[in-house]
Write a protein that holds these residues in place. Structure first.
Motif, short mmCIF file in Angstrom:
data_model
loop_
_atom_site.label_atom_id
_atom_site.label_comp_id
_atom_site.label_asym_id
_atom_site.label_seq_id
_atom_site.Cartn_x
_atom_site.Cartn_y
_atom_site.Cartn_z
N GLU A 160 6.00 -31.60 63.54
CA GLU A 160 7.66 -31.62 63.59
C GLU A 160 8.13 -32.79 63.01
O GLU A 160 9.07 -32.44 62.33
N GLY A 161 7.41 -33.60 62.92
CA GLY A 161 7.81 -34.85 62.20
C GLY A 161 7.79 -34.79 60.85
O GLY A 161 8.95 -35.00 60.01
N GLN A 219 2.73 -38.90 67.73
CA GLN A 219 3.87 -39.55 67.49
C GLN A 219 3.80 -40.76 66.65
O GLN A 219 4.72 -41.28 65.90
N SER A 260 -1.20 -32.11 65.85
CA SER A 260 -0.25 -32.07 67.20
C SER A 260 1.25 -31.68 66.94
O SER A 260 1.56 -31.69 65.41
N HIS A 261 1.92 -31.03 67.67
CA HIS A 261 3.19 -30.62 67.63
C HIS A 261 4.24 -31.82 67.03
O HIS A 261 4.99 -31.71 66.58
N ALA A 262 3.82 -32.90 67.63
CA ALA A 262 4.74 -34.18 67.30
C ALA A 262 4.72 -34.61 66.01
O ALA A 262 5.69 -34.75 65.27
#
Length: 240
Positions: A150-151, A111, A145-147
């Motif tokens: 996706e970002g 994130q 990471s997925h965060a």
């Protein structure tokens, strides 16, 4: 095989081997169970790992201007007085060598990488542009990471990752962190997080605004950006 009934029918050969040993006291290994299942045509198909975001390997590129390729990486900084590390995640523009944005903190996750990217696009006023920089990273957990994935997809940015054990593919951000280490961190013993934070942020400001770069006609990155915008320097190509 009578053991394969009801809930046991959902087992693959590995779990079925455990079931046979525990409940039927059979001396059997998973390889034999695999062969028997194959002969009886009851072998479960192997599940394929679903890859939501395909991996893009770093390509050889020729960079002819700012905001075409940004590199991102992490450095660990030790706080002697607190016996712990904190994280510095930095993003550099390969062409003008400015640190576009960064994250400093006791933790560093996907994130945070996504937040750096969003702030960097805002600082460079690129949200209105159809053409956006490629982001190059290593294969650290924050960057896969997925965060983060996706970002960058939400922000319309292409993300590419260098092959393992090839830090030269991320040479510009590696060079910045190495310079930070030799100029400030190698001889420092920080008593607390606040002291370390102040030194690192001061150096980032110096590096971007005032530190002479031989590859930028002996200008600091921000000075170089203004010179190019005012047609006071000759553009060049960076091969990466």
């Amino acid at each position: 095989m009578e053991a394969i009934s009801k809930e046991e029918s959902s087992y693959g050969y590995r779990k079925l081997s455990i079931y046979l040993r525990r409940h039927h006291h059979l001396v059997v290994n998973k390889k034999k169970v695999y062969r028997l299942c194959a002969e009886l045509y009851i072998l479960k198909p192997q599940r394929r790992k679903r890859i939501q975001h395909p991996r893009r390997l770093a390509n050889n590129r020729e960079i002819s201007g700012s905001n075409q390729l940004w590199e991102m990486d992490i450095k660990y900084v030790y706080i002697t007085g607190e016996h712990r590390f904190f994280f510095l995640m930095s993003m550099i523009d390969v062409y003008d060598r400015a640190i576009v944005d960064y994250h400093i903190g006791p933790s560093c996750e996907g994130q945070h990488a996504a937040q750096i990217l969003q702030r960097a696009l805002w600082k460079r006023q690129l949200f209105e542009n159809d053409s956006r920089p490629v982001i190059r990273t290593d294969n650290g957990p924050q960057c896969i990471s997925h965060a983060f994935e996706e970002g960058y997809e939400r922000l319309g940015v292409t993300h590419e990752r260098i092959p393992p054990k090839t830090p030269n593919k991320n040479a510009h951000i590696e060079s910045f962190h190495s310079q930070l280490e030799s100029d400030r961190l190698s001889a420092a013993e920080f008593e607390n997080y606040q002291a370390a934070y102040a030194v690192v942020t001061e150096y980032i400001s110096l590096y971007t605004q005032r530190r002479i770069h031989g590859s930028l006609y002996d200008l600091a990155p921000e000075q170089f950006i203004r010179a190019i915008a005012n047609h006071e320097g000759n553009p060049f190509v960076v091969k990466v």
